[in-house]
Enzyme design. Structure first.
Site, short mmCIF file in Angstrom:
data_model
loop_
_atom_site.label_atom_id
_atom_site.label_comp_id
_atom_site.label_asym_id
_atom_site.label_seq_id
_atom_site.Cartn_x
_atom_site.Cartn_y
_atom_site.Cartn_z
N ASP A 141 0.83 -1.20 0.00
CA ASP A 141 0.00 0.00 0.00
C ASP A 141 0.86 1.25 0.00
OD1 ASP A 141 -2.68 1.33 2.11
OD2 ASP A 141 -2.35 1.41 -0.05
N LYS A 144 2.78 3.51 -5.62
CA LYS A 144 2.23 2.50 -6.54
C LYS A 144 3.26 2.01 -7.55
CE LYS A 144 -0.99 3.39 -3.91
NZ LYS A 144 -0.95 2.62 -2.65
N ASP A 169 -3.20 -3.04 -2.57
CA ASP A 169 -4.27 -2.04 -2.58
C ASP A 169 -4.15 -1.19 -3.85
OD1 ASP A 169 -5.26 0.82 -0.55
OD2 ASP A 169 -6.48 -0.62 -1.67
N ASN A 170 -5.25 -0.56 -4.24
CA ASN A 170 -5.27 0.47 -5.29
C ASN A 170 -4.88 0.02 -6.68
OD1 ASN A 170 -3.71 2.05 -2.65
ND2 ASN A 170 -5.76 2.65 -3.27
C1 705 Z 1 11.35 4.55 -1.32
C2 705 Z 1 9.94 4.58 -1.81
C3 705 Z 1 9.27 3.22 -1.71
N1 705 Z 1 9.42 2.67 -0.41
C4 705 Z 1 8.71 3.04 0.69
N2 705 Z 1 9.09 2.52 1.86
C5 705 Z 1 8.39 2.83 2.99
N3 705 Z 1 7.32 3.66 3.03
C6 705 Z 1 6.94 4.19 1.85
C7 705 Z 1 7.58 3.90 0.63
N4 705 Z 1 6.92 4.54 -0.37
C8 705 Z 1 5.91 5.23 0.20
N5 705 Z 1 5.91 5.01 1.55
C9 705 Z 1 4.94 5.51 2.52
O1 705 Z 1 3.72 4.82 2.23
C10 705 Z 1 2.64 5.77 2.18
C11 705 Z 1 2.30 6.05 0.76
C12 705 Z 1 1.20 5.56 0.22
C13 705 Z 1 0.86 5.87 -1.20
N6 705 Z 1 -0.57 5.65 -1.35
C14 705 Z 1 -1.25 6.36 -2.24
O2 705 Z 1 -0.70 7.17 -2.98
C15 705 Z 1 -2.72 6.17 -2.28
C16 705 Z 1 -3.46 7.13 -2.98
C17 705 Z 1 -4.85 7.04 -3.04
C18 705 Z 1 -5.61 8.05 -3.79
C19 705 Z 1 -6.65 7.66 -4.63
C20 705 Z 1 -7.38 8.64 -5.34
C21 705 Z 1 -7.07 9.98 -5.20
F1 705 Z 1 -7.78 10.92 -5.86
C22 705 Z 1 -6.02 10.37 -4.35
C23 705 Z 1 -5.30 9.41 -3.66
C24 705 Z 1 -5.52 5.99 -2.39
C25 705 Z 1 -4.76 5.05 -1.68
O3 705 Z 1 -5.38 4.01 -1.01
C26 705 Z 1 -3.38 5.11 -1.63
O4 705 Z 1 -2.70 4.13 -0.95
C27 705 Z 1 3.17 7.02 2.86
O5 705 Z 1 3.01 6.89 4.25
C28 705 Z 1 4.63 6.99 2.44
O6 705 Z 1 5.46 7.73 3.34
MG MG Z 2 -4.00 2.48 -0.50
#
Ligand code: 705
Ligand code: MG
Length: 214
Positions: A141, A144, A169-170
């Site tokens: 999650d 993406k 997810d997503n």
């Molecule tokens: C080094 C980058 C990859 N590794 C990673 N390692 C550890 N944590 C990571 C992470 N990437 C991202 N994260 C964290 O995960 C989370 C990111 C989640 C990204 N999720 C989304 O973009 C998302 C976005 C939507 C969404 C859907 C429709 C919309 F109009 C707007 C948003 C819905 C969802 O359910 C989502 O999950 C944050 O807390 C971020 O800090």
């Molecule tokens: Mg999500």
């Protein structure tokens, strides 16, 4: 500039949820995000699908990529059998700080190890740091475009075994096209799509369950 959205969510949990009661923490977040301000939790439409897959797998070892505020962490950890462990990874320290408090409010801190950092850095260290040989369940999650590289990394690190279950997810919104193409066409996975709704909205979204065949 006041509190961040995650901090406002935490306050809602501390005000409305009963300490030690995971279900009330989940309900407080869902109420807040449906009626006050939207947030990207897996939510109460997709959440029961997550619950059913976790219950079916009953994992001894579970991994979550992208903790955010800990909503799905609580959903997963509340269903784990005694002695089972969930590792969740979050690289934003502010989000990790909120998640720790939400997980603690639910009373699940003993079942959860929250690791601050990037999934790409953590995954190669999991065997040595946690003595885990493989994961029974992985919930994806986070960003993406990182789903595909991270499951390839899990494969390469030997952290998946025959029967390991990935739940993403997503896969529709925002969408994970490269990941979907891979798990649906690779002979190493058996995939299944669970249609649902984007959290707290009427838009379509869904979860993809992929079983590693070894
Ligand atoms: C080094 C980058 C990859 N590794 C990673 N390692 C550890 N944590 C990571 C992470 N990437 C991202 N994260 C964290 O995960 C989370 C990111 C989640 C990204 N999720 C989304 O973009 C998302 C976005 C939507 C969404 C859907 C429709 C919309 F109009 C707007 C948003 C819905 C969802 O359910 C989502 O999950 C944050 O807390 C971020 O800090
Ligand atoms: Mg999500």
């Amino acid at each position: 500039t006041g509190l961040s959205r995650p901090q406002r969510m935490l306050k809602a949990v501390q005000k409305n949820a009963t300490k030690g009661d995971p279900q009330s923490v989940i309900a407080a977040i869902d109420y807040y995000c449906r009626h006050k301000e939207w947030a990207m939790n897996v939510g109460d439409d997709k959440g029961p699908i997550l619950d059913s897959v976790v219950s079916e797998v009953n994992p001894s070892t579970a991994l979550e990529l992208g903790t955010y505020c800990g909503y799905s962490t609580v959903r997963i950890a509340r269903l784990l059998s005694p002695g089972s462990k969930l590792i969740t990874v979050e690289f934003n320290p502010a989000y990790a700080a909120v998640a720790r408090q939400i997980i603690a409010h639910a009373g699940l801190q003993n079942k959860v190890t929250l690791v601050e950092g990037g999934s790409g850095d953590l995954i190669p260290k999991i065997k040595e740091q946690f003595g885990i040989t493989s994961f029974d369940f992985v919930f994806l999650d986070h960003w993406k475009d990182r789903y595909l590289p991270d499951i390839k990394l899990l494969e390469d690190c030997g952290l998946l075994k025959k029967g390991s279950v990935l739940l993403a997810d997503n896969v529709i919104c925002p969408g994970t096209p490269e990941y979907l193409e891979y798990v649906r066409n690779s002979p190493r996975y058996k995939s299944q799509y669970f249609q649902s709704y984007l959290e707290y909205t009427k838009a379509e979204d869904g979860l993809e369950k992929s079983v590693f065949l070894g």
